[in-house]
Design a protein around this motif. Sequence first.
Motif, mmCIF file in Angstrom:
data_model
loop_
_atom_site.group_PDB
_atom_site.id
_atom_site.type_symbol
_atom_site.label_atom_id
_atom_site.label_comp_id
_atom_site.label_asym_id
_atom_site.label_seq_id
_atom_site.Cartn_x
_atom_site.Cartn_y
_atom_site.Cartn_z
ATOM 1 N N ILE A 144 0.826 -1.335 0.094
ATOM 2 C CA ILE A 144 -0.034 0.014 -0.097
ATOM 3 C C ILE A 144 0.782 1.218 -0.098
ATOM 4 O O ILE A 144 0.822 2.338 -0.768
ATOM 5 N N GLU A 145 1.874 1.269 0.882
ATOM 6 C CA GLU A 145 2.760 2.526 0.807
ATOM 7 C C GLU A 145 3.465 2.703 -0.136
ATOM 8 O O GLU A 145 3.618 3.611 -0.764
ATOM 9 N N LYS A 146 3.967 1.542 -0.962
ATOM 10 C CA LYS A 146 4.800 1.509 -2.267
ATOM 11 C C LYS A 146 3.968 2.256 -3.262
ATOM 12 O O LYS A 146 4.458 2.884 -3.984
ATOM 13 N N ASP A 147 2.599 1.677 -3.231
ATOM 14 C CA ASP A 147 1.544 2.079 -4.394
ATOM 15 C C ASP A 147 1.519 3.689 -4.275
ATOM 16 O O ASP A 147 1.293 4.335 -5.204
ATOM 17 N N PHE A 148 1.153 4.040 -2.723
ATOM 18 C CA PHE A 148 1.098 5.388 -2.624
ATOM 19 C C PHE A 148 2.249 6.275 -3.178
ATOM 20 O O PHE A 148 2.254 7.253 -3.778
ATOM 21 N N MET A 149 3.523 5.950 -2.749
ATOM 22 C CA MET A 149 4.644 6.528 -3.148
ATOM 23 C C MET A 149 4.766 6.641 -4.480
ATOM 24 O O MET A 149 5.095 7.554 -5.021
ATOM 25 N N GLU A 150 4.661 5.692 -5.312
ATOM 26 C CA GLU A 150 4.548 5.528 -6.702
ATOM 27 C C GLU A 150 3.590 6.462 -7.706
ATOM 28 O O GLU A 150 3.846 7.020 -8.512
ATOM 29 N N PHE A 151 2.400 6.603 -6.804
ATOM 30 C CA PHE A 151 1.278 7.309 -7.498
ATOM 31 C C PHE A 151 1.791 8.718 -7.150
ATOM 32 O O PHE A 151 1.603 9.598 -8.304
ATOM 33 N N TYR A 152 2.117 9.231 -6.183
ATOM 34 C CA TYR A 152 2.756 10.660 -6.050
ATOM 35 C C TYR A 152 3.756 11.021 -6.786
ATOM 36 O O TYR A 152 4.007 11.972 -7.412
ATOM 37 N N GLU A 153 4.819 10.096 -7.120
ATOM 38 C CA GLU A 153 6.006 10.197 -7.845
ATOM 39 C C GLU A 153 5.640 10.354 -9.350
ATOM 40 O O GLU A 153 5.940 11.530 -10.042
ATOM 41 N N LYS A 154 4.591 9.621 -9.708
ATOM 42 C CA LYS A 154 4.162 9.620 -11.189
ATOM 43 C C LYS A 154 3.348 11.046 -11.300
ATOM 44 O O LYS A 154 3.394 11.815 -12.399
ATOM 45 N N ALA A 155 2.413 11.327 -10.532
ATOM 46 C CA ALA A 155 1.917 12.708 -10.389
ATOM 47 C C ALA A 155 2.577 13.892 -10.408
ATOM 48 O O ALA A 155 2.415 14.757 -11.305
ATOM 49 N N ALA A 156 3.778 13.725 -9.448
ATOM 50 C CA ALA A 156 4.477 14.919 -9.618
ATOM 51 C C ALA A 156 5.472 14.939 -11.145
ATOM 52 O O ALA A 156 5.395 15.972 -11.573
ATOM 53 N N ASN A 157 5.558 13.678 -11.678
ATOM 54 C CA ASN A 157 6.292 13.902 -12.847
ATOM 55 C C ASN A 157 5.675 14.500 -14.019
ATOM 56 O O ASN A 157 6.074 14.916 -14.951
ATOM 57 N N ASN A 158 4.231 14.168 -13.923
ATOM 58 C CA ASN A 158 3.303 14.678 -14.848
ATOM 59 C C ASN A 158 2.796 16.236 -14.606
ATOM 60 O O ASN A 158 2.275 16.720 -15.547
#
Length: 161
Positions: free
Chosen positions: A103-117
Amino acid sequence: MYDVLRLAEQFEIDGFKFYTSKKSEVKNKTVAEIFDYLAQMEKEHTEFIRRLIKSLEEGAQIDSLPEQDTKYYKSRFEGQKIAETTPEDDIADLSVLRMAYLIEKDFMEFYEKAANNEKDERVKKLLLVLRDWEEGHKRIIEEEIKAILERNNLELGFYPF
């Protein structure tokens, strides 16, 4: 941006619900305390995102971002002796910890991808702060998983660390 923040708000709510429900299921007192801590952090994240959305809707700018420090948490638990549990209970807790880690890994990746976009640098910075908070949570869970694996002499080969 509001879509990303609304989705982030829901993720944090779901994280709070997960940790709140699972803390009563785990056998190890330390794991239960970790889940209690993480539930409170997810609640704080939800409140932060809600305040941010409201401020932005009212036309406010993103001027400063809060920092979340996990050093307090780490120092609080590093000095404690790990509660003794049976190997069976450790394995059951390991399963729940693995879900929490993902769950935490998924949240982390979501925020990373959102930031990159994200084009707006202020919003990008905000998303990276949220990513860093979730990464801190992931590390806390990872440390407890490692402790259980070491305590039980397990080398399962399916953890990415």
